[in-house]
Design a protein around this motif. Structure first.
Motif, short mmCIF file in Angstrom:
data_model
loop_
_atom_site.label_atom_id
_atom_site.label_comp_id
_atom_site.label_asym_id
_atom_site.label_seq_id
_atom_site.Cartn_x
_atom_site.Cartn_y
_atom_site.Cartn_z
N GLU A 296 35.97 56.36 26.76
CA GLU A 296 36.94 57.05 27.59
C GLU A 296 38.08 56.13 27.99
O GLU A 296 39.24 56.54 28.08
N SER A 297 37.76 54.85 28.23
CA SER A 297 38.80 53.89 28.57
C SER A 297 39.78 53.72 27.40
O SER A 297 41.00 53.72 27.58
N LEU A 298 39.22 53.59 26.18
CA LEU A 298 40.09 53.48 25.00
C LEU A 298 40.92 54.74 24.82
O LEU A 298 42.11 54.69 24.56
N ARG A 299 40.26 55.89 24.97
CA ARG A 299 40.95 57.17 24.79
C ARG A 299 42.10 57.32 25.77
O ARG A 299 43.19 57.75 25.42
N ALA A 300 41.86 56.94 27.04
CA ALA A 300 42.88 57.10 28.07
C ALA A 300 44.12 56.26 27.75
O ALA A 300 45.26 56.74 27.87
N GLN A 301 43.92 55.01 27.33
CA GLN A 301 45.07 54.16 27.01
C GLN A 301 45.77 54.61 25.73
O GLN A 301 47.00 54.57 25.65
N ALA A 302 44.98 55.07 24.76
CA ALA A 302 45.58 55.56 23.53
C ALA A 302 46.38 56.84 23.78
O ALA A 302 47.47 57.04 23.22
N GLN A 303 45.85 57.72 24.63
CA GLN A 303 46.57 58.96 24.96
C GLN A 303 47.89 58.67 25.66
O GLN A 303 48.90 59.33 25.42
N GLN A 310 53.85 56.40 20.59
CA GLN A 310 53.65 55.00 20.23
C GLN A 310 52.20 54.69 19.89
O GLN A 310 51.64 53.68 20.31
N CYS A 311 51.58 55.57 19.11
CA CYS A 311 50.19 55.35 18.72
C CYS A 311 50.01 55.84 17.28
O CYS A 311 49.68 56.99 17.04
N ASP A 312 50.24 54.93 16.32
CA ASP A 312 50.07 55.26 14.90
C ASP A 312 48.76 54.70 14.34
O ASP A 312 48.08 55.37 13.58
N LEU A 313 48.44 53.46 14.72
CA LEU A 313 47.24 52.79 14.22
C LEU A 313 46.52 52.11 15.37
O LEU A 313 47.13 51.36 16.14
N ILE A 314 45.21 52.37 15.48
CA ILE A 314 44.37 51.71 16.48
C ILE A 314 43.43 50.75 15.76
O ILE A 314 42.73 51.13 14.82
N LEU A 315 43.43 49.50 16.18
CA LEU A 315 42.50 48.50 15.65
C LEU A 315 41.42 48.26 16.70
O LEU A 315 41.73 47.90 17.85
N VAL A 316 40.16 48.44 16.32
CA VAL A 316 39.03 48.20 17.22
C VAL A 316 38.27 46.99 16.69
O VAL A 316 37.67 47.02 15.61
N ASP A 317 38.26 45.90 17.46
CA ASP A 317 37.63 44.65 17.06
C ASP A 317 36.66 44.17 18.15
O ASP A 317 37.09 43.67 19.18
N TYR A 318 35.36 44.31 17.98
CA TYR A 318 34.77 45.01 16.86
C TYR A 318 33.75 45.98 17.39
O TYR A 318 33.45 45.97 18.58
N LEU A 350 44.50 62.58 18.35
CA LEU A 350 45.79 61.91 18.52
C LEU A 350 46.56 61.80 17.21
O LEU A 350 47.67 61.29 17.20
N ASN A 351 45.96 62.29 16.13
CA ASN A 351 46.59 62.23 14.80
C ASN A 351 47.07 60.81 14.50
O ASN A 351 48.23 60.56 14.17
N CYS A 352 46.14 59.86 14.63
CA CYS A 352 46.45 58.47 14.34
C CYS A 352 45.38 57.92 13.39
O CYS A 352 44.34 58.54 13.19
N ALA A 353 45.64 56.77 12.82
CA ALA A 353 44.65 56.09 11.98
C ALA A 353 43.90 55.08 12.84
O ALA A 353 44.46 54.50 13.78
N ILE A 354 42.61 54.88 12.54
CA ILE A 354 41.81 53.90 13.28
C ILE A 354 41.14 52.96 12.29
O ILE A 354 40.49 53.40 11.34
N LEU A 355 41.31 51.67 12.51
CA LEU A 355 40.65 50.62 11.73
C LEU A 355 39.60 49.97 12.62
O LEU A 355 39.93 49.40 13.66
#
Length: 452
Positions: A296-303, A310-318, A350-355
């Protein structure tokens, strides 16, 4: 208060009357509202009869609905007087074209009621002296995440003809403008050649063993996306912002990583860093070192960034660092399952890509050929199912292999085994890296890798 409740009941009655007037609108209504969302449980009971009939392929009318109510619960149906509970309203509510609006209002009131209950419950816990505030925040985030998922509406049925027209429109736009707004290039040419790169709404999992360079390669691809004008959100659950910036300076400013870590920088090194820092002024690359590892924390900031465009690609490490340790009654596999599915939902919403960077187990060391397979992903079950693309890194030089089957030198070579592509073929992409894993090159570039 009483008047407000009566008004809410009126909306519920209006919806049911509208459904009797036009049964075809039920397909849209049922994607929005469920029986338990009705404040008047008897009206919810009538609505449930509608859904039961529709689920069996029958067209609901007053007689069939009342019969279904009797089959479901004869005593309850008798107590409420069957459809006479509603029949007096049939002449009052005649606006069948407002049915979906009525449904959304019922849902809105239901969700606000759920929020009210959550906040009151958490307020009671917050007023207890022994409460751990971080634990309470995490619990509240999980409750809100569950509520958010609960309020998602089912996608309406879309005619195939409309999907065909949309697809043709997208392809025509690509042909005419030579660009694809749904695609993000990674900077690794052979990977892009196999998969197309990163696509909006899709999730790519990049797996590797410790020290294989998975984080560095993921950062390189994310930086390549940012340099092409794409907005990148980098969520790091392992490294701080300063550690990440040191890697970037080492890779892009040409400063020795050992000097950044241990010390001994010269004036010329600082000048290189300052010069490169000036190029970052308008770079759409945002680094986040989250205090909370919750979805939810990631979702809130991404939203928040998505609303700004300003959200095309999200990188989650790791992934496994984000998931943390399982609690009582949980397993690591179930946690990974929940998180990877949650990330896929975020990509779609969010119609974005996630790596997503992921660890491997050690099974690859036990095989004679040492080539990666999908099951090498740690807790791989859900990852294999959910991910649109799965890529596992392999360094043949580590196993004493001097050349690839194609004759390429394996010195500083990383092979990217694309083991799953939902919309394409599998394959192997090669990329070279420098000694410190801070920069990468495509094989056809005639560069002296030892100089970096």
């Amino acid at each position: 208060m009483k008047e407000a409740m009566e008004e809410e009941m009126n909306v519920e009655r209006a919806l049911l009357c509208a459904l009797f007037l036009d049964g075809e609108v039920l397909t849209e209504v049922m994607a929005v509202v469920r029986p338990e969302m009705f404040r008047d449980v008897n009206l919810g009971f009538i609505y449930a009869a509608f859904l039961s009939l529709y689920g069996r392929g029958e067209q609901p009318d007053m007689m069939l609905v009342e019969t279904e109510m009797k089959k479901t619960d004869m005593d309850r149906c008798a107590r409420m007087g069957g459809l006479s509970y509603l029949s007096g309203d049939m002449s009052k509510y005649r606006l069948d074209f407002n049915a979906v609006s009525y449904a959304r209002e019922i849902k809105r009131l239901f969700m606000l009621d759920c929020l009210d209950k959550i906040f009151k419950k958490q307020e009671l816990k917050a007023n207890q002296y022994e409460t751990d505030y971080m634990q309470l925040i995490g619990e509240t985030e999980n409750l809100l995440l569950g509520l958010r998922e609960d309020c998602n509406e089912d996608e309406p049925m879309v005619p195939l003809s409309r999907l065909a027209a949309e697809t043709i429109g997208i392809q025509r736009n690509r042909m005419e403008h030579k660009t694809d707004p749904h695609r993000i290039r990674s900077g690794v040419d052979e990977f892009d050649g196999i998969t197309g790169g990163f696509y909006m709404g899709e999730i790519v999992v990049l797996g590797g063993l410790t020290s294989d360079g998975k984080t560095s390669l993921a950062m390189f691809m994310a930086m390549s996306a940012a340099l092409s004008g794409r907005h990148v959100l980098h969520f790091s659950y392992e490294m701080t912002g300063l550690q990440t910036m040191n890697r970037i300076f080492a890779g892009y400013a040409g400063v020795e990583p050992e000097l950044l870590r241990i010390g001994g920088l010269q004036t010329r090194d600082l000048e290189k860093m300052e010069k490169y820092a000036g190029t970052l002024e308008d770079l759409p690359y945002h680094f986040i070192n989250p205090a909370s590892s919750s979805l939810e924390s990631l979702r809130a900031q991404a939203q928040l960034m998505h609303r700004k465009g300003q959200c095309d690609l999200i990188l989650v490490d790791y992934l496994h660092q984000m998931v943390g340790q399982p609690g009582k009654g949980e397993t690591m596999e179930s946690l990974v399952n929940n998180y990877i599915r949650g990330l896929k939902k975020i990509a779609t919403e969010l119609n974005c890509a996630i790596l997503v960077v992921s660890q491997l187990n050690r099974e690859v060391h036990k095989r004679e050929e040492h080539l990666p397979v999908l099951s090498d992903l740690r807790d791989s079950g859900a990852i294999e199912q959910v991910a649109d693309n799965v890529v596992i890194l392999h360094r043949p030089e580590e196993y004493g292999i001097p050349k690839t089957a194609e004759g390429r030198s394996t010195h500083h070579l990383i092979r990217m085994y694309v083991l799953k592509t939902r919309n394409g073929a599998r394959g192997v992409a090669d990329v070279y890296r420098n000694k410190s894993f801070t920069y990468f090159w495509n094989p056809d570039r005639k560069l002296n890798m030892e100089s970096r």
